[in-house]
Design an enzyme around this catalytic site. Sequence first.
Site, mmCIF file in Angstrom:
data_model
loop_
_atom_site.group_PDB
_atom_site.id
_atom_site.type_symbol
_atom_site.label_atom_id
_atom_site.label_comp_id
_atom_site.label_asym_id
_atom_site.label_seq_id
_atom_site.Cartn_x
_atom_site.Cartn_y
_atom_site.Cartn_z
ATOM 1 N N LYS A 33 0.814 -1.203 0.000
ATOM 2 C CA LYS A 33 0.000 0.000 0.000
ATOM 3 C C LYS A 33 0.860 1.271 0.000
ATOM 4 O O LYS A 33 0.658 2.172 -0.819
ATOM 5 C CB LYS A 33 -0.874 -0.051 1.247
ATOM 6 C CG LYS A 33 -1.671 1.161 1.514
ATOM 7 C CD LYS A 33 -2.322 1.016 2.861
ATOM 8 C CE LYS A 33 -1.264 1.095 3.945
ATOM 9 N NZ LYS A 33 -1.834 1.342 5.275
ATOM 10 N N THR A 34 1.821 1.308 0.893
ATOM 11 C CA THR A 34 2.682 2.484 0.989
ATOM 12 C C THR A 34 3.423 2.706 -0.316
ATOM 13 O O THR A 34 3.571 3.826 -0.791
ATOM 14 C CB THR A 34 3.690 2.320 2.137
ATOM 15 O OG1 THR A 34 2.994 1.901 3.299
ATOM 16 C CG2 THR A 34 4.392 3.625 2.424
ATOM 17 N N ASP A 215 -4.405 7.949 3.450
ATOM 18 C CA ASP A 215 -4.000 6.615 3.878
ATOM 19 C C ASP A 215 -4.887 6.186 5.044
ATOM 20 O O ASP A 215 -5.407 7.033 5.764
ATOM 21 C CB ASP A 215 -2.526 6.673 4.317
ATOM 22 C CG ASP A 215 -1.954 5.288 4.483
ATOM 23 O OD1 ASP A 215 -2.602 4.318 4.033
ATOM 24 O OD2 ASP A 215 -0.862 5.174 5.055
ATOM 25 N N GLU A 216 -5.057 4.898 5.240
ATOM 26 C CA GLU A 216 -5.863 4.370 6.361
ATOM 27 C C GLU A 216 -7.250 5.009 6.386
ATOM 28 O O GLU A 216 -7.744 5.432 7.429
ATOM 29 C CB GLU A 216 -5.153 4.628 7.704
ATOM 30 C CG GLU A 216 -3.716 4.179 7.766
ATOM 31 C CD GLU A 216 -3.567 2.668 7.979
ATOM 32 O OE1 GLU A 216 -4.585 1.939 7.845
ATOM 33 O OE2 GLU A 216 -2.446 2.230 8.253
ATOM 34 N N GLN A 246 -8.974 -3.606 8.733
ATOM 35 C CA GLN A 246 -8.056 -3.053 9.717
ATOM 36 C C GLN A 246 -8.607 -1.797 10.377
ATOM 37 O O GLN A 246 -7.861 -0.964 10.881
ATOM 38 C CB GLN A 246 -6.704 -2.762 9.067
ATOM 39 C CG GLN A 246 -5.991 -4.018 8.612
ATOM 40 C CD GLN A 246 -4.612 -3.733 8.067
ATOM 41 O OE1 GLN A 246 -3.728 -3.310 8.790
ATOM 42 N NE2 GLN A 246 -4.440 -3.951 6.773
ATOM 43 N N ARG A 633 1.163 -8.717 11.176
ATOM 44 C CA ARG A 633 2.396 -7.935 11.322
ATOM 45 C C ARG A 633 3.639 -8.780 11.093
ATOM 46 O O ARG A 633 4.738 -8.259 10.932
ATOM 47 C CB ARG A 633 2.507 -7.311 12.722
ATOM 48 C CG ARG A 633 1.441 -6.291 13.104
ATOM 49 C CD ARG A 633 1.272 -5.238 12.073
ATOM 50 N NE ARG A 633 0.160 -5.574 11.186
ATOM 51 C CZ ARG A 633 -0.065 -4.960 10.045
ATOM 52 N NH1 ARG A 633 0.708 -3.994 9.654
ATOM 53 N NH2 ARG A 633 -1.078 -5.334 9.274
#
Length: 709
Positions: A33-34, A215-216, A246, A633
Site C-alpha cells: 500500500k505504501t 491513507d488508512e 483493519q 504484522r
Amino acid sequence: MALDLSLLNPQQKKAVLQTEGPLLVLAGAGSGKTRVIAHRVVHLIDQGVPARAILAVTFTNKAAAEMKERIIKLAGARERTRGLTVSTFHAFGVRIIREQHERLGLPAKFAILDSGDQAALVKRLLRDVKIDDKRFDVPRLVAILSRLRMSGIPGHPDEEYELAASELLPRYQLGLRAMGATDFDDLLLLPLRIFREAPEVLQNYQKRYRYLLVDEYQDTNEPQLQLLELLAGLRRNLCVVGDDDQSIYAWRGAQVRHILQFDKKYPGCVEVFLEQNYRSNGNILEAANAVIGKNPGRKPKKLWTAGGPGPNIRLVCAPDDAAEAKHVADEIIRLAYEEKIPPREIAILYRTNAQARPFEEALRLAGVRYRVVGGTSLFDRKEVRDLIAYLRAALNPRDEVALLRIVNVPARGIGDATVARAQELARARKATVWDVFCSAPPELGHAAERIAEFVAVLRSYGEKLSQRGFSEAARALVEEVGLFEEARRGAQSLAAQARRIEALESLLRQLIDYEKREEQKLAEKLAAGPQADLAADPADDDDDGFASGLPGYLMRLALDSKDADGDGGDVVTLMTLHGAKGLEWRCVFLAGLEEGLLPHSGRGFDDASGEPQADGAINLEEERRLCYVGLTRARERLILTRATERVKRGKPLPRTPSRFLEDIPAGLLDVIDLAGPQAESAKEVQQVKAKSFFAAMGALLDDPGDPQP
DNA sequence: ACCGGTTTTATTTTT
DNA sequence: TAAAACCGGT
C-alpha cells in the site's frame, strides 16, 4: 527519467496510473500500500503536477514521516518534492488554523491541550458550576465531551454523565477560546468551520490542493470525511487507500462505513483491490484469513502469497503472565542466537499497555534491550509536565491550565485560597486570571508581592523564550524558579531524585537539539535556494506549517507520538496492537490471547455487578480486526501466547483461551504447554538453555557489534 | 505547606 | 497489587 513501474503488479499499476477522479484502493495487509501511494505521488509529479498541489494525509506522524521519506527516495531528488504536503489530519488542521488564526480569534501561537490539560480544565469548570468534582470521573467526562463534539450524537440522554457533559460543553468551548487554546478535536472542527463559513478561504485551499491522497481511510471519522469532501470539491481528485479489515478506531469515532460506502458517496469511482501479500509466510496468512473471515459485512477479499508456507505458528500456554513473559524473553534470546534474528526484527504486541510490565521485567532480567512504544513516557512525568507548563504559560499567559498548574510550583506562597480569589475576581471582571495577577489588586492581600514576582519572571521569560536561544532560556528559567530543587524535594530515594533530574535534563536536551536542527535547516535553505523562496508563500517551505521556535516545538509535542528520546538502536519493540498497525517484523509475539483480553471486554471478567457497558456491548468485530492486524504484522514467524491464570487486582484469575484461536486451523498450530506433562523436562531444557545462554551472548558480543548491557 | 501513614480504587485502545 | 487519593497531625 520516468518512474519505473515494472516492479508493480497489475492492480498496483492501475492504482498508480488512475490519477483523475475518485479512486478507492482496498489494500489488504502487506499488499504494498505504501509503495503504491509513493509511486502515485511521484507519478503525478512526473506528469507535471506541481508537488505543492498534492496533499497526502495519514493518521500518525510516523506514517507521514515514512511516507515522505519513501517519496523523496523514489523521486530521486528532494527538489522535485518541494512543496509537497504529507501530514496527519491533525497537523494539517494546525496549519490551517495557524494560517487563519485571526479569523478564529486565536493567537498565532495557540496551545494544544492534551487530555490531561483537558481534564484540568473540566475540573475547573465543574467547580465554577459548583458541582463537586469528586462525583465525576473527569476523564470520562472529557471523553464524552469529545464524542459529543465529533459526532453530535448524544448518548443515553438520561444518563448523568451525558447530562453533565452536554451542560458543560458550551462552557468548555468558551473556556478554550478564552485561553486562546485548542484541543485535538478543534484541530479538525475549526478548519471545518472556516471552510463552511468562508467559502473564499475554502476555494483557496481547493485551488492549491488539486490531488488528495488519504491513507488508512477506514479510520476516518465524520469531521475528517467532511474535510476531505470539502477540499475535494467538484474536482473530486480524491484517492483513498485503506482496508476495512483493519478498522480499529471505532471508539474514536471512525466509521468503517466510510470506506464501505465510498462508491455511494463518489459515484463513478474506480475500485482497485490489492490482494497479493508480499509480507507474510503462507501459514501466517492462512491463519489471518481464517480469523478475519468470520467477520460479517466485509468487502470480500482474500489475501494470497506467492511465497512458501513457512514454519507453523506457535501457540504457547503459560501458567501465568510472568511465565508468559519469561518464555518470550528466553525465546527471543534463542532466536537471536540460533536464527540470527536481530532484536530490531522482533516485536511483542499486546492489547493493553498494562501488559507491557511483565515483559519489561523479563527482558531486563534476560539482558535483552527493548523499547516500549506508547504508554507512559517522559512527558507523563510530573516534573516534565511542570516545565512544559512553565514554557506554555510564559509564551501565552492566557493559557490558564498551564498558568494555574505552576503558579505555586515550587511553593511560593500563592496558595489555593489566593488562587481561588483571583479566579473569582477574574470572573467578576470578565478578565483572565493573568490580568488579575498583573493588576495585583489589594484584595489578594500580602500574596500580592509574591504574585508580582511571579508575573515578572513569566514576563521576562516570555520574551526570551520567543526568540532565538530559547533552549538556553528554558534552562535559565528552570534554574531561576528552582525546578531542579523542586524535583529533588519530594523524591523518596536518591535514585528517584536522579530520575527526576534526568527527566528535566532530557527535555532540556531535546530543546537544544530541536533548536539546533531548526537553525541548521534554516541555514541550508538560505544557502541552497533563494529562488525557492521567491514564488512560494512561507507556509510552503515551512514544510509542515508549524510555527518556528518554541511554539512550534510545543505544537509538535502535543501532536507527536511522545516516543521518549531516541528511537534508534537495535532493540526489541513492545507496543499495543493499535500502535502496530502499518508496521511489520520478521518475528512477532502476540501476547495474551485470552477471552476478555484479546476480545477485550470492558466490564471486568469476574464482576457480577452486570453494569451495562457505557457505549454498547463490546465490539467483537473490531476486536477481531485487531487480532487480524496483530497476526498480519509477522513476516516469518508468529508466536501466540496466553496465560491460564492472570493476577488481576491482587487475586489470581483463571483465564480461558481466546475464541479467535478456535478459528485458526489446528494444522497451522504447534501448541506448547509450559505447565503440561513435559513441563519438568521443558524446565530442564530451559535451564540448559540458560547455561548456554551466556555463552550465546558472548558469541553475540564478539560478532558484529550490538552492545548489550 | 508538608509530612507520613492509611484507605480506596482501578482496569482499553490514541491523534 | 500498586498507585493514587485522602486525612490528620505538625
